[in-house]
Design an enzyme around this catalytic site. Sequence first.
Site, mmCIF file in Angstrom:
data_model
loop_
_atom_site.group_PDB
_atom_site.id
_atom_site.type_symbol
_atom_site.label_atom_id
_atom_site.label_comp_id
_atom_site.label_asym_id
_atom_site.label_seq_id
_atom_site.Cartn_x
_atom_site.Cartn_y
_atom_site.Cartn_z
ATOM 1 C CE LYS A 174 -18.046 7.622 24.144
ATOM 2 N NZ LYS A 174 -18.153 7.928 22.581
ATOM 3 C CD GLU B 159 -17.097 11.581 22.438
ATOM 4 O OE1 GLU B 159 -16.458 10.546 22.162
ATOM 5 O OE2 GLU B 159 -16.894 12.080 23.593
ATOM 6 C CE1 TYR C 237 -7.112 17.121 25.317
ATOM 7 C CE2 TYR C 237 -6.996 17.571 22.958
ATOM 8 C CZ TYR C 237 -6.406 17.885 24.279
ATOM 9 O OH TYR C 237 -5.485 18.841 24.699
ATOM 10 N N GLY D 86 -10.259 12.158 18.200
ATOM 11 C CA GLY D 86 -10.273 12.981 18.996
ATOM 12 C C GLY D 86 -11.635 13.616 19.759
#
Length: 223
Positions: A37, A116, A17, A14
Amino acid sequence: MKQYFITGTDTEVGKTYVTRLLLEGATALGKTNVGYKPIAAGCENVNGVWVNEDASAIQQASGIAVPINEINPIRLIPAIAPHIAAAEADIELSGKVITKGLETLQHYEPELLLMEGAGGWRLPLGQGVFLPDIISSLNMEVIMVVGMKLGCLNHAFLTAEAIIRDGLTLKGWVANDISGDMARYNENLATLKRELPAPLLLEVPYNRVPHQHLLFTAIEQLS
């Protein structure tokens, strides 16, 4: 500007998310923000542009409108380990590209920037280089997403140990209930809260958005 690297205790826990929740919460608090990302595998052709689903979600959640190639500069087609996909495509997973991409987003001067990772913490880039080597050179504080499932205690403790051993600061962690039926969930959560060397920033319930004031509290801790 505050910037953090978001990692996970495994793949599919996750990270995206949680990144989206934090970006959207920051926007609701009136804080400019953007997500990053740098590496994504499993891209699909959308109107002639290779797009990764997670990178697209981060782009949509970002409070600053940024092109997908800036959100996700390294896009790989097969949904496999990035260093294998890159080798097959004769692409180098370069720290220079990752750093340059970060600098591009910094030029937008967001108050919050979330980068991320891909997979778990020890992601290989090839030729003996791992993604944490790049994060260390950038001296970014780390947020760890714990996928609450059987085995998460071991995964969380080992990941936290690795982050600290690599010389980085574990800013905090997020408990993400990924199934809704983990046996002894509360007892496992209590163990993590007691033993991890960083505070619990946010608990994400299964299939529900956290209460807004809890999300806002987490973001304020990152400000």
